[in-house]
Write an enzyme that holds these catalytic residues in place. Sequence first.
Site: not given
Ligand code: G6P
Ligand code: MG
Length: 220
Positions: A8, A10
């Site tokens: 993953d 983030d």
């Molecule tokens: C990751 C983060 C989320 C976020 C998602 C979508 O999973 O942990 O908090 O909403 O990505 O990200 P984006 O950059 O596509 O908005």
């Molecule tokens: Mg994450």
Amino acid sequence: MIKGFIFDLDGVITDTAELHFQAWKNLANDMDWEFDREVNEQLRGVSRMDSINIIKEHNAAEISEEKLVELATRKNDIYVDSLDQITPKDYLPGALELLTHLKREGFKVALGSASKNSTKVLQQLDAAKFFDVIGDGNSVSKSKPAPDIFLFGAKELSLKPEECIVYEDAEAGIDAAKAGGFHAVGIGPEERVGHADIRFDSMAEATLFEVKSHFASLFP
Ligand code: G6P
Ligand code: MG
């Protein structure tokens, strides 16, 4: 035998949660919505549209689907601008060392992130070179806790799920890994990722040595 790793982004490779929080907060202020760090925690690993729906429900806001998409786009514009401040100094402690170590030992490595902005984040970190495959929010339509993003990564690496270890910091991410038949390493507190095969408080502790010791029978 373990042949690959899927990460993953983030909360595992880098911590963009604060930037997501600031961008959602900015939007919420404009909309006169309540939004705090507790609500933000619920957005960990959750897709952009699922996130705005959680915020909408938290505020019992009545709003059309079309307007929601427009607002999510507005949040994303703020978020993407803020990504310019990420530099190669912003790996979470231990993440760069682990990626370097895996490459040196010849493991295959994929990204499995829900974010549609992962390419930009990897570019800012200068991390693209570590990944054989980039799976992100643009690769599959069903987001975590569905296993699709990790299944995509394994397939592109030409590996079976049981040959891969997934690193995740989100509850929905561990659910996704388990649903797909992957081995799961959880990064974070027991109440969030305690259902992983093994859990560490931070990436700094989740070294290849530790993971190999835990899954000893799966390594040569
Ligand atoms: C990751 C983060 C989320 C976020 C998602 C979508 O999973 O942990 O908090 O909403 O990505 O990200 P984006 O950059 O596509 O908005
Ligand atoms: Mg994450």
